[in-house]
Scaffold this motif. Sequence first.
Motif, short mmCIF file in Angstrom:
data_model
loop_
_atom_site.label_atom_id
_atom_site.label_comp_id
_atom_site.label_asym_id
_atom_site.label_seq_id
_atom_site.Cartn_x
_atom_site.Cartn_y
_atom_site.Cartn_z
N GLU A 88 0.84 -1.21 0.00
CA GLU A 88 0.00 0.00 0.00
C GLU A 88 0.87 1.26 0.00
O GLU A 88 0.59 2.21 -0.73
CB GLU A 88 -0.93 0.00 1.21
CG GLU A 88 -2.07 -0.99 1.09
CD GLU A 88 -2.94 -1.03 2.34
OE1 GLU A 88 -2.92 -0.07 3.14
OE2 GLU A 88 -3.65 -2.03 2.52
N ALA A 89 1.92 1.25 0.81
CA ALA A 89 2.83 2.41 0.86
C ALA A 89 3.53 2.60 -0.48
O ALA A 89 3.71 3.73 -0.94
CB ALA A 89 3.85 2.22 1.98
N LEU A 94 4.16 5.77 -5.44
CA LEU A 94 4.07 5.82 -6.90
C LEU A 94 2.88 6.64 -7.38
O LEU A 94 2.69 6.81 -8.59
CB LEU A 94 3.99 4.40 -7.48
CG LEU A 94 5.22 3.53 -7.23
CD1 LEU A 94 4.96 2.10 -7.69
CD2 LEU A 94 6.45 4.10 -7.90
N GLY A 95 2.07 7.13 -6.43
CA GLY A 95 0.93 7.95 -6.77
C GLY A 95 -0.23 7.18 -7.37
O GLY A 95 -1.02 7.73 -8.11
N GLN A 96 -0.31 5.90 -7.02
CA GLN A 96 -1.36 5.06 -7.59
C GLN A 96 -2.54 4.91 -6.65
O GLN A 96 -3.48 4.19 -6.97
CB GLN A 96 -0.79 3.69 -7.96
CG GLN A 96 0.22 3.80 -9.07
CD GLN A 96 0.81 2.45 -9.45
OE1 GLN A 96 0.57 1.46 -8.80
NE2 GLN A 96 1.57 2.43 -10.51
#
Length: 97
Positions: A88-89, A94-96
């Motif tokens: 998750e981090a 990655l801005g996803q």
Amino acid sequence: MTELDPVIHAAARLRITAALATLADEGSIAFPRLQELLDMTAGNLSTHLRKLEDADYIAVEKTHQGRTPVTYIGLTRTGRRAFEDYTEALHAVLGQR
């Protein structure tokens, strides 16, 4: 900024935890099979497993099949949660998400 777990972030440990995360909850894999899957030397794999074990991310069970010693490795609940948090981090970095 989101922090990535330094225990998992090392490339070898990330590969190990990712492989172990594919197993069912409380599932385990024999050391030689994990070594073969990851194409790592026994010494290198052992070193990284020790770091994961010290963080309580994996459980190592030493047993015998007949007279042959066998070592099984599996993710603990803490390790599975840490891997999920790590992914998750990573997505956040990655801005996803």
